[in-house]
Design a protein around this motif. Sequence first.
Motif, PDB file in Angstrom:
ATOM      1  N   GLY A 251      -4.629  12.868 -27.978  1.00  0.00           N
ATOM      2  CA  GLY A 251      -3.901  14.088 -27.658  1.00  0.00           C
ATOM      3  C   GLY A 251      -2.517  13.771 -27.125  1.00  0.00           C
ATOM      4  N   LEU A 252      -2.423  12.755 -26.263  1.00  0.00           N
ATOM      5  CA  LEU A 252      -1.139  12.344 -25.710  1.00  0.00           C
ATOM      6  C   LEU A 252      -0.223  11.804 -26.808  1.00  0.00           C
ATOM      7  CD1 LEU A 252       0.562  11.797 -23.133  1.00  0.00           C
ATOM      8  CD2 LEU A 252      -0.509   9.539 -23.059  1.00  0.00           C
ATOM      9  N   ILE A 253      -0.762  11.040 -27.732  1.00  0.00           N
ATOM     10  CA  ILE A 253       0.032  10.469 -28.823  1.00  0.00           C
ATOM     11  C   ILE A 253       0.557  11.571 -29.742  1.00  0.00           C
ATOM     12  CG2 ILE A 253      -0.135   9.060 -30.913  1.00  0.00           C
ATOM     13  CD1 ILE A 253      -2.207   7.346 -29.259  1.00  0.00           C
ATOM     14  N   SER A 254      -0.286  12.519 -30.059  1.00  0.00           N
ATOM     15  CA  SER A 254       0.155  13.635 -30.904  1.00  0.00           C
ATOM     16  C   SER A 254       1.239  14.448 -30.210  1.00  0.00           C
ATOM     17  CB  SER A 254      -1.037  14.534 -31.253  1.00  0.00           C
ATOM     18  OG  SER A 254      -2.004  13.830 -31.998  1.00  0.00           O
ATOM     19  N   PHE A 255       1.068  14.659 -28.917  1.00  0.00           N
ATOM     20  CA  PHE A 255       2.076  15.387 -28.156  1.00  0.00           C
ATOM     21  C   PHE A 255       3.391  14.613 -28.117  1.00  0.00           C
ATOM     22  CE2 PHE A 255       3.749  16.897 -23.901  1.00  0.00           C
ATOM     23  CZ  PHE A 255       4.177  18.125 -24.386  1.00  0.00           C
ATOM     24  N   ALA A 256       3.309  13.279 -27.976  1.00  0.00           N
ATOM     25  CA  ALA A 256       4.511  12.456 -28.013  1.00  0.00           C
ATOM     26  C   ALA A 256       5.203  12.567 -29.367  1.00  0.00           C
ATOM     27  CB  ALA A 256       4.150  10.997 -27.727  1.00  0.00           C
ATOM     28  N   GLY A 257       4.407  12.632 -30.448  1.00  0.00           N
ATOM     29  CA  GLY A 257       4.988  12.812 -31.775  1.00  0.00           C
ATOM     30  C   GLY A 257       5.699  14.139 -31.921  1.00  0.00           C
ATOM     31  N   ILE A 258       5.136  15.185 -31.321  1.00  0.00           N
ATOM     32  CA  ILE A 258       5.778  16.496 -31.353  1.00  0.00           C
ATOM     33  C   ILE A 258       7.091  16.468 -30.564  1.00  0.00           C
ATOM     34  CG2 ILE A 258       5.557  18.884 -30.580  1.00  0.00           C
ATOM     35  CD1 ILE A 258       3.954  18.214 -33.086  1.00  0.00           C
ATOM     36  N   LEU A 259       7.082  15.837 -29.397  1.00  0.00           N
ATOM     37  CA  LEU A 259       8.297  15.756 -28.587  1.00  0.00           C
ATOM     38  C   LEU A 259       9.402  15.003 -29.315  1.00  0.00           C
ATOM     39  CD1 LEU A 259       6.853  14.998 -25.025  1.00  0.00           C
ATOM     40  CD2 LEU A 259       7.783  17.165 -25.859  1.00  0.00           C
ATOM     41  N   SER A 260       9.029  13.975 -30.063  1.00  0.00           N
ATOM     42  CA  SER A 260      10.036  13.166 -30.758  1.00  0.00           C
ATOM     43  C   SER A 260      10.463  13.769 -32.095  1.00  0.00           C
ATOM     44  CB  SER A 260       9.492  11.752 -30.994  1.00  0.00           C
ATOM     45  OG  SER A 260       8.428  11.757 -31.927  1.00  0.00           O
ATOM     46  N   SER A 261       9.784  14.817 -32.547  1.00  0.00           N
ATOM     47  CA  SER A 261      10.103  15.386 -33.864  1.00  0.00           C
ATOM     48  C   SER A 261      11.436  16.119 -33.886  1.00  0.00           C
ATOM     49  CB  SER A 261       8.983  16.339 -34.303  1.00  0.00           C
ATOM     50  OG  SER A 261       8.994  17.517 -33.502  1.00  0.00           O
ATOM     51  N   LEU A 262      11.806  16.749 -32.776  1.00  0.00           N
ATOM     52  CA  LEU A 262      13.091  17.453 -32.638  1.00  0.00           C
ATOM     53  C   LEU A 262      13.289  18.549 -33.688  1.00  0.00           C
ATOM     54  CD1 LEU A 262      15.443  14.405 -31.921  1.00  0.00           C
ATOM     55  CD2 LEU A 262      14.239  15.845 -30.265  1.00  0.00           C
ATOM     56  N   GLY A 263      12.193  19.030 -34.279  1.00  0.00           N
ATOM     57  CA  GLY A 263      12.317  20.059 -35.310  1.00  0.00           C
ATOM     58  C   GLY A 263      12.776  19.524 -36.651  1.00  0.00           C
ATOM     59  N   LEU A 264      12.828  18.201 -36.821  1.00  0.00           N
ATOM     60  CA  LEU A 264      13.389  17.609 -38.040  1.00  0.00           C
ATOM     61  C   LEU A 264      12.508  17.829 -39.262  1.00  0.00           C
ATOM     62  CD1 LEU A 264      14.736  14.190 -36.681  1.00  0.00           C
ATOM     63  CD2 LEU A 264      15.975  16.331 -37.022  1.00  0.00           C
ATOM     64  N   GLU A 265      11.194  18.007 -39.069  1.00  0.00           N
ATOM     65  CA  GLU A 265      10.319  18.172 -40.236  1.00  0.00           C
ATOM     66  C   GLU A 265      10.673  19.420 -41.031  1.00  0.00           C
ATOM     67  OE1 GLU A 265       8.594  20.342 -36.844  1.00  0.00           O
ATOM     68  OE2 GLU A 265       9.335  18.314 -37.110  1.00  0.00           O
ATOM     69  N   ARG A 266      11.097  20.484 -40.359  1.00  0.00           N
ATOM     70  CA  ARG A 266      11.506  21.695 -41.066  1.00  0.00           C
ATOM     71  C   ARG A 266      12.897  21.536 -41.683  1.00  0.00           C
ATOM     72  NH1 ARG A 266       7.045  22.148 -40.409  1.00  0.00           N
ATOM     73  NH2 ARG A 266       7.286  21.860 -42.643  1.00  0.00           N
TER      74      ARG A 266
END
Length: 511
Positions: free
Chosen positions: A53-68
């Motif tokens: 859960g922590l790793i997935s949350f870290a991935g979300i924090l680092s995404s910066l909305g770039l996937e969209r």
Amino acid sequence: MAHSPYSKEAVKRSFLHFFIGRGIAGLAGFATVILMARYMDIRSYAGFTALTGLISFAGILSSLGLERVIARYLPEARLTRSAQVLGQLIWTLTFVRLIASAIICLMLFVAWPLLMQWFKDVDLVAFPVALLCFVMAESLFQHFSAVFQSLVQQKALTQILVIQWAGRLVMLWTALKADHQISLEEALWMMALPEMLGIVAFIIVQQMHLKQLAKSDQHAVGNRPLDWQGMANMAAHNYGFTLLAAPPQGYFVKMLAAIFLPTQLVAAYGFFVSLAEKARQYIPLHFFYNLIEPVLVGHYVQHQDFNKLTRFCQWLYKSNLLILIPAMVWIAVAGTHLVDMLTEGKYHTYVWVLLLVMAQLTIGSHVVLLQLILNALDRSKLLMQAGAVSLVVMLLYWLAVTSVNPVLLITGPIVFSLICNIYIIRKLNNMGYCYGLSWQVFTGVFVAGFFALAIGLVASQQWIVAYNSDSVITLLLGLVVLAVYLVFVYLLKLISHEEKLFLSSFLKRSS
């Protein structure tokens, strides 16, 4: 340009690779989840639940909305810019994602002693190198997956997915052969190393692809500047919505459960969320989402046909309902036998948690479609508004239930998704974009589900006495539920003639 990579024929050609890749990833992921749940003790698996859960949350924090941004602007760059400009965009976004991931890892390192006070089931005193590798690898792997899907490079993505999941299964098999108890740190390495190998493959293949585009006379040669400001705005709006929508997501609730709930329930919730995430890969909306998102957005940008955009989105959601409702009925009538069979007796008393997770998946999947629509309309600011309103309502709900019964915390995501759906649909209608859901579809799928549930419950009472095998009972009840449900789908005519024609035209091989 003679041939568009986003044409219907191009999508058909990539469909087989997409289907195989997602299928292999789903099956291998499902096997990995089952084996880890079987061969990790309950406390270690609860700790693994908290850290994933922590790793997935870290991935979300680092995404910066770039996937969209990738899904919206890479198709445009592929069609209207030179290979040099396209490469500049890809590697710039990759560098930004890499820096963001490194910063998140540094924050985790600093906060590790505090995290260990919260996560009572994690027996790791020092910040593990395996966790660092897993966070970086997961973040970049998801980033490159989005890049490849936006450029319709499904064949290459399929091959890299095979590397990823085959590597995990080989490492898992090796560990089980030597020792039938998998430690927490071993589990982290099993997840991280294959993804690191996959990232190397991504970089090599993407460089080769860009060189081929540069030599191809089919590729656009324009060097018009990229719309960095538009990308920044879209990234900010989607990132804001992602952060606001983080608390109701499975990865966040897993961390919340690790803090407030008993170890057994934490492990059960983590197992069921993992099962749902793997099963989601086979649900049409999520199965095809990364393939169709750039196609639908590109088509709307070109033709500005809102009715056609929403019609396709609602067809996707109907396909979700036609699969998820009988799946939930099957879990309701045979869930304890199914979980017993998968885990050798663990977690079967918490089958109701699996039903809650599936309900959240059903409601939340519609928010994903609304996000696609708002991005296509360049109204992504509404996402942040909807996320803020929904988050406030959910936090108030959590505050109310914490003092009553902390177990109710895991129902918060359903509240969030309901509010988010209602808010966005009302805003779209107020803006003149008529988004009307067909209540006939909802009525039909739930009527079919009700009869399948009733008959399934009757059959389960008979077969529990007649059979002692969990696998036999699970299979027979699944067949009964599916047969009854399909009969009522046919009788209620839930699949329209137009939908049948579209499906047949898509599946028909091109001449």
